[in-house]
Design an enzyme around this catalytic site. Structure first.
Site, PDB file in Angstrom:
ATOM      1  N   ASP A 204       0.840  -1.217   0.000  1.00  7.09           N
ATOM      2  CA  ASP A 204       0.000   0.000   0.000  1.00  7.09           C
ATOM      3  C   ASP A 204       0.867   1.255   0.000  1.00  7.09           C
ATOM      4  O   ASP A 204       0.511   2.251   0.614  1.00  7.09           O
ATOM      5  CB  ASP A 204      -0.938  -0.037   1.225  1.00  7.09           C
ATOM      6  CG  ASP A 204      -2.007   1.040   1.168  1.00  7.09           C
ATOM      7  OD1 ASP A 204      -2.344   1.489   0.060  1.00  7.09           O
ATOM      8  OD2 ASP A 204      -2.498   1.435   2.245  1.00  7.09           O
TER       9      ASP A 204
ATOM     10  N   ASP B 245      -3.478  -2.915  -2.139  1.00  9.17           N
ATOM     11  CA  ASP B 245      -4.566  -1.944  -2.085  1.00  9.17           C
ATOM     12  C   ASP B 245      -4.511  -1.021  -3.310  1.00  9.17           C
ATOM     13  O   ASP B 245      -3.476  -0.900  -3.965  1.00  9.17           O
ATOM     14  CB  ASP B 245      -4.451  -1.108  -0.796  1.00  9.17           C
ATOM     15  CG  ASP B 245      -5.682  -0.236  -0.563  1.00  9.17           C
ATOM     16  OD1 ASP B 245      -6.777  -0.603  -1.045  1.00  9.17           O
ATOM     17  OD2 ASP B 245      -5.553   0.817   0.092  1.00  9.17           O
ATOM     18  N   ASN B 246      -5.606  -0.376  -3.600  1.00  9.17           N
ATOM     19  CA  ASN B 246      -5.680   0.698  -4.614  1.00  9.17           C
ATOM     20  C   ASN B 246      -5.275   0.246  -6.009  1.00  9.17           C
ATOM     21  O   ASN B 246      -4.739   1.045  -6.774  1.00  9.17           O
ATOM     22  CB  ASN B 246      -4.781   1.892  -4.220  1.00  9.17           C
ATOM     23  CG  ASN B 246      -5.069   2.419  -2.832  1.00  9.17           C
ATOM     24  OD1 ASN B 246      -4.284   2.194  -1.910  1.00  9.17           O
ATOM     25  ND2 ASN B 246      -6.184   3.081  -2.669  1.00  9.17           N
TER      26      ASN B 246
ATOM     27  N   LYS C 273       2.164   3.586  -5.907  1.00  6.67           N
ATOM     28  CA  LYS C 273       1.680   2.517  -6.779  1.00  6.67           C
ATOM     29  C   LYS C 273       2.708   2.068  -7.822  1.00  6.67           C
ATOM     30  O   LYS C 273       2.697   0.905  -8.229  1.00  6.67           O
ATOM     31  CB  LYS C 273       0.366   2.933  -7.435  1.00  6.67           C
ATOM     32  CG  LYS C 273      -0.659   3.498  -6.428  1.00  6.67           C
ATOM     33  CD  LYS C 273      -0.808   2.675  -5.144  1.00  6.67           C
ATOM     34  CE  LYS C 273      -1.360   3.503  -3.985  1.00  6.67           C
ATOM     35  NZ  LYS C 273      -1.219   2.826  -2.672  1.00  6.67           N
TER      36      LYS C 273
HETATM   37  N1  SAM Z   1      -1.161   1.527   4.659  1.00  7.53           N
HETATM   38  C1  SAM Z   1      -1.587   2.814   5.191  1.00  7.53           C
HETATM   39  C2  SAM Z   1      -2.974   2.678   5.749  1.00  7.53           C
HETATM   40  O1  SAM Z   1      -3.836   2.078   5.079  1.00  7.53           O
HETATM   41  O2  SAM Z   1      -3.256   3.176   6.839  1.00  7.53           O
HETATM   42  C3  SAM Z   1      -1.576   3.899   4.152  1.00  7.53           C
HETATM   43  C4  SAM Z   1      -0.268   4.024   3.413  1.00  7.53           C
HETATM   44  S1  SAM Z   1      -0.198   5.433   2.327  1.00  7.53           S
HETATM   45  C5  SAM Z   1      -1.381   5.031   1.087  1.00  7.53           C
HETATM   46  C6  SAM Z   1       1.327   5.188   1.466  1.00  7.53           C
HETATM   47  C7  SAM Z   1       2.556   5.462   2.317  1.00  7.53           C
HETATM   48  O3  SAM Z   1       3.672   4.829   1.704  1.00  7.53           O
HETATM   49  C8  SAM Z   1       2.932   6.923   2.454  1.00  7.53           C
HETATM   50  O4  SAM Z   1       3.005   7.259   3.800  1.00  7.53           O
HETATM   51  C9  SAM Z   1       4.307   7.050   1.793  1.00  7.53           C
HETATM   52  O5  SAM Z   1       5.172   7.952   2.444  1.00  7.53           O
HETATM   53  C10 SAM Z   1       4.817   5.627   1.892  1.00  7.53           C
HETATM   54  N2  SAM Z   1       5.739   5.219   0.823  1.00  7.53           N
HETATM   55  C11 SAM Z   1       5.603   5.441  -0.496  1.00  7.53           C
HETATM   56  N3  SAM Z   1       6.562   4.852  -1.197  1.00  7.53           N
HETATM   57  C12 SAM Z   1       7.348   4.210  -0.294  1.00  7.53           C
HETATM   58  C13 SAM Z   1       8.514   3.408  -0.397  1.00  7.53           C
HETATM   59  N4  SAM Z   1       9.046   3.131  -1.585  1.00  7.53           N
HETATM   60  N5  SAM Z   1       9.063   2.921   0.738  1.00  7.53           N
HETATM   61  C14 SAM Z   1       8.513   3.192   1.945  1.00  7.53           C
HETATM   62  N6  SAM Z   1       7.407   3.937   2.095  1.00  7.53           N
HETATM   63  C15 SAM Z   1       6.825   4.439   1.003  1.00  7.53           C
HETATM   64 MG    MG Z   2      -4.245   2.419   0.100  1.00 10.25          MG
END
Ligand code: SAM
Ligand code: MG
Length: 293
Positions: A220, A248-249, A223
């Site tokens: 998640d 997800d998504n 993407k």
């Molecule tokens: N899983 C969480 C929830 O449902 O409560 C929501 C996660 S949110 C959609 C996506 C998160 O992934 C963000 O906080 C972003 O900073 C983190 N993120 C994005 N790319 C990443 C990566 N390559 N490695 C670690 N974290 C990442």
């Molecule tokens: Mg999500």
């Protein structure tokens, strides 16, 4: 102070949820994000699909890519048996610090590493986006999420009456409950929250935790990273026959290259769960893919 959305979510959880009660904290986040500010948590509807998968897999080792405020982390952790381990990866230091506090309020034993510098400032995901190799994707994603956030107001006006975030859906998150319930630990499961990019952390996991393979992986994060990180998990030998990947998504914002891969590779048996985007009446879906070996 409430200068960032995650900080405002944290403050709401601290004021509305019973300490030590993960269900109450989950409910508080949902109330806040459904009624005050949209946020990219998996949310309650898709969260129930996540819950069902966790209960069916009964995992001992779980990996989560993308912690944000720790909402899905709480959902998963509260369903794990004592002795199970949940490793969650978050690249944004500020989000990780907020998540650590929300998980702490929910009574979940969480180890944050590396520990933050004392003066780290909060940042939103758009900041620094162009510095990473996937900066373009992150910017696009931030734009999609911003658009979704702007959609929230008209959608809420037409789809539901205005609600007090504390009621009526959140009977546990009333001030009365918060006062009445003593602090208790929600679960004996241990959460490890690692700050860094998944591409850098995934290859370190085996050694760091002296573990072999994950039983369940909740994907998640951004993407565009779904597919490269799934391939990396394979390469690092972190998947065993039967390991379940739940993404997800996959419809909104969408991960078409990932879907194409898991649906066509003979190494996976893949299944789509249609559902709605968190807190909005927008079509989305989750993809559950079992690694076959
Ligand atoms: N899983 C969480 C929830 O449902 O409560 C929501 C996660 S949110 C959609 C996506 C998160 O992934 C963000 O906080 C972003 O900073 C983190 N993120 C994005 N790319 C990443 C990566 N390559 N490695 C670690 N974290 C990442
Ligand atoms: Mg999500």
């Amino acid at each position: 102070s409430g200068q960032s959305r995650p900080m405002r979510i944290l403050q709401f959880v601290q004021s509305a949820a019973a300490p030590g009660d993960a269900n109450s904290a989950i409910c508080a986040v949902d109330s806040y994000c459904a009624n005050v500010e949209w946020a990219m948590n998996v949310g309650d509807k898709k969260g129930q699909i996540l819950d069902a998968v966790v209960l069916a897999v009964r995992p001992r080792w779980v990996l989560e890519l993308g912690t944000y405020c720790g909402y899905s982390t709480m959902r998963i952790a509260r369903l794990l048996p004592p002795g199970a381990r949940l490793v969650t990866l978050e690249m944004n230091q500020h989000y990780a610090q907020v998540a650590k506090q929300i998980l702490g309020h929910a009574g979940l034993d969480t180890q944050l590493s590396p520990s933050p510098a004392p003066h780290t400032q909060g940042e939103e995901p758009v900041g620094g986006a162009t510095q990473s190799p996937q900066g373009r994707w992150r910017l696009q994603e931030a734009l999609i999420y911003t658009t979704l956030h702007c959609l929230q107001l008209p959608l809420q006006l037409f789809s539901r009456p205005p609600q007090n975030p504390l009621s009526p859906f959140c009977p546990k998150a009333t001030e009365e409950t918060a006062e009445r319930q003593p602090a208790k630990r929600s679960s004996a499961c241990k959460v490890d929250l690692l700050v860094g990019a998944s591409s850098a952390l995934i290859p370190q996991l085996k050694k760091k935790f002296e573990m072999e393979t994950f039983d369940l992986i909740f994907i998640d994060h951004w993407k565009a990273s779904y597919l490269p990180d799934a391939r990396l998990l394979e390469e690092c030998g972190l998947l065993a026959p039967g390991t379940v990947l739940l993404a997800d998504n996959v419809t909104c914002p969408g991960a078409p290259d990932y879907l194409q891969y898991v649906r066509n590779s003979p190494r996976y048996r893949s299944e789509y769960f249609p559902c709605q985007l968190e807190y909005l009446q927008v079509e989305d879906g989750m993809e559950k893919s079992v690694f076959l070996g």
